[in-house]
Design a protein around this motif. Structure first.
Motif, PDB file in Angstrom:
ATOM      1  N   ILE A  74       0.672  -1.223  -0.167  1.00 56.75           N
ATOM      2  CA  ILE A  74       0.091  -0.046  -0.383  1.00 56.75           C
ATOM      3  C   ILE A  74       1.089   1.257  -0.106  1.00 56.75           C
ATOM      4  O   ILE A  74       1.493   1.811   1.315  1.00 56.75           O
ATOM      5  CB  ILE A  74      -0.604   0.065   1.374  1.00 56.75           C
ATOM      6  CG1 ILE A  74      -2.066  -1.366   1.357  1.00 56.75           C
ATOM      7  CG2 ILE A  74      -1.878   1.329   1.331  1.00 56.75           C
ATOM      8  CD1 ILE A  74      -2.362  -1.555   2.780  1.00 56.75           C
ATOM      9  N   GLU A  75       0.746   1.671  -0.979  1.00 53.82           N
ATOM     10  CA  GLU A  75       1.553   2.991  -1.408  1.00 53.82           C
ATOM     11  C   GLU A  75       1.003   4.411  -0.597  1.00 53.82           C
ATOM     12  O   GLU A  75       1.296   5.322   0.040  1.00 53.82           O
ATOM     13  CB  GLU A  75       2.180   3.374  -2.676  1.00 53.82           C
ATOM     14  CG  GLU A  75       3.079   2.613  -2.728  1.00 53.82           C
ATOM     15  CD  GLU A  75       4.468   2.705  -3.194  1.00 53.82           C
ATOM     16  OE1 GLU A  75       4.592   3.832  -1.795  1.00 53.82           O
ATOM     17  OE2 GLU A  75       5.016   1.239  -2.775  1.00 53.82           O
ATOM     18  N   MET A  76      -0.155   4.506  -1.010  1.00 53.06           N
ATOM     19  CA  MET A  76      -0.844   5.191   0.023  1.00 53.06           C
ATOM     20  C   MET A  76      -2.240   5.454   0.574  1.00 53.06           C
ATOM     21  O   MET A  76      -3.031   4.003  -0.716  1.00 53.06           O
ATOM     22  CB  MET A  76      -0.789   6.750  -1.344  1.00 53.06           C
ATOM     23  CG  MET A  76      -2.185   6.289  -2.813  1.00 53.06           C
ATOM     24  SD  MET A  76      -1.663   7.363  -3.496  1.00 53.06           S
ATOM     25  CE  MET A  76      -0.035   7.491  -4.610  1.00 53.06           C
ATOM     26  N   PHE A  77      -3.548   5.987   1.436  1.00 54.76           N
ATOM     27  CA  PHE A  77      -4.455   5.148   1.187  1.00 54.76           C
ATOM     28  C   PHE A  77      -5.067   6.258   2.587  1.00 54.76           C
ATOM     29  O   PHE A  77      -4.065   7.075   3.276  1.00 54.76           O
ATOM     30  CB  PHE A  77      -4.285   4.463   2.261  1.00 54.76           C
ATOM     31  CG  PHE A  77      -5.196   3.450   2.576  1.00 54.76           C
ATOM     32  CD1 PHE A  77      -6.484   4.097   2.213  1.00 54.76           C
ATOM     33  CD2 PHE A  77      -5.240   2.328   3.349  1.00 54.76           C
ATOM     34  CE1 PHE A  77      -7.758   3.146   2.791  1.00 54.76           C
ATOM     35  CE2 PHE A  77      -6.285   1.748   3.966  1.00 54.76           C
ATOM     36  CZ  PHE A  77      -7.886   2.026   3.624  1.00 54.76           C
ATOM     37  N   PHE A  78      -6.262   7.813   1.909  1.00 55.60           N
ATOM     38  CA  PHE A  78      -6.650   8.175   2.538  1.00 55.60           C
ATOM     39  C   PHE A  78      -7.989   8.729   2.501  1.00 55.60           C
ATOM     40  O   PHE A  78      -8.386   7.935   1.319  1.00 55.60           O
ATOM     41  CB  PHE A  78      -5.399   9.777   2.150  1.00 55.60           C
ATOM     42  CG  PHE A  78      -4.353  10.540   1.550  1.00 55.60           C
ATOM     43  CD1 PHE A  78      -3.958   9.797   3.230  1.00 55.60           C
ATOM     44  CD2 PHE A  78      -3.572   9.821   1.123  1.00 55.60           C
ATOM     45  CE1 PHE A  78      -2.345  10.427   2.855  1.00 55.60           C
ATOM     46  CE2 PHE A  78      -2.082   9.320   0.983  1.00 55.60           C
ATOM     47  CZ  PHE A  78      -1.423   9.734   2.434  1.00 55.60           C
ATOM     48  N   ILE A  79      -8.891   9.170   3.096  1.00 55.63           N
ATOM     49  CA  ILE A  79      -9.988   9.593   3.539  1.00 55.63           C
ATOM     50  C   ILE A  79     -10.462  10.621   3.594  1.00 55.63           C
ATOM     51  O   ILE A  79      -9.639  11.283   4.291  1.00 55.63           O
ATOM     52  CB  ILE A  79     -10.688   8.007   4.328  1.00 55.63           C
ATOM     53  CG1 ILE A  79      -9.694   6.735   4.658  1.00 55.63           C
ATOM     54  CG2 ILE A  79     -12.146   8.774   4.423  1.00 55.63           C
ATOM     55  CD1 ILE A  79     -10.849   5.841   3.601  1.00 55.63           C
TER      56      ILE A  79
END
Length: 155
Positions: A74-79
């Motif tokens: 997972i390189e990026m994970f934004f909510i």
């Protein structure tokens, strides 16, 4: 709600996700100054464009959050800040696990909520580094999904 893999990363999609990134980071990365966020923001569009697999959660064509995957990481994970804690992240994570083999993620040491989120989803602390992946003085934790390779980290 709908989860989609984005194949065409047009400028409107990119800008929408950059906006989500910024709102999310302002809530979750309290250790960053406004200036640091603005400096990092310059590189976010390129990171979104270059991530091989980009998955976005939508509700009535409104983006709620996204996850970017490269190989098994997972390189990026934004909510979006308005939707943090409402199950969007768990839904995205479940979808990603069902479609991809993911066994690594990196999280800032000071992003406690994200660290706990990843622990809840089966990741384990693997290694701690004093600087982030860009060499900035923000300690990170590399987390793995494979428990046999995990190790104890003293904080």
């Amino acid at each position: 709600m709908q989860i989609k893999q984005i194949l065409k990363k047009d400028p409107n999609v990119i800008q929408d996700l950059v906006n989500i990134w910024e709102r999310s980071v302002k809530i979750s990365h309290k250790f960053l100054t406004e200036q640091e966020i603005n400096n990092i923001k310059k590189y976010v569009p390129e990171a979104i464009i270059n991530v091989p697999f980009l998955i976005v959660m939508y509700d009535n064509n409104k983006s709620l959050g996204f996850i970017g995957i490269n190989k098994n990481k997972i390189e990026m994970f934004f909510i979006d800040d308005k939707f943090i804690g409402k199950g969007i992240g768990s839904a995205l994570m479940s979808y990603a696990f069902s479609k991809y083999i993911i066994n690594e993620v990196t999280v800032n040491v000071e992003n406690y909520k994200a660290h706990n989120f990843y622990l809840k989803h089966g990741f384990y602390d693997y290694e701690r580094k004093k600087v982030d992946e860009q060499g900035n003085p923000y300690p990170i934790i590399i987390m793995k999904k494979d428990k046999e390779k995990s190790c104890e980290i003293n904080f």
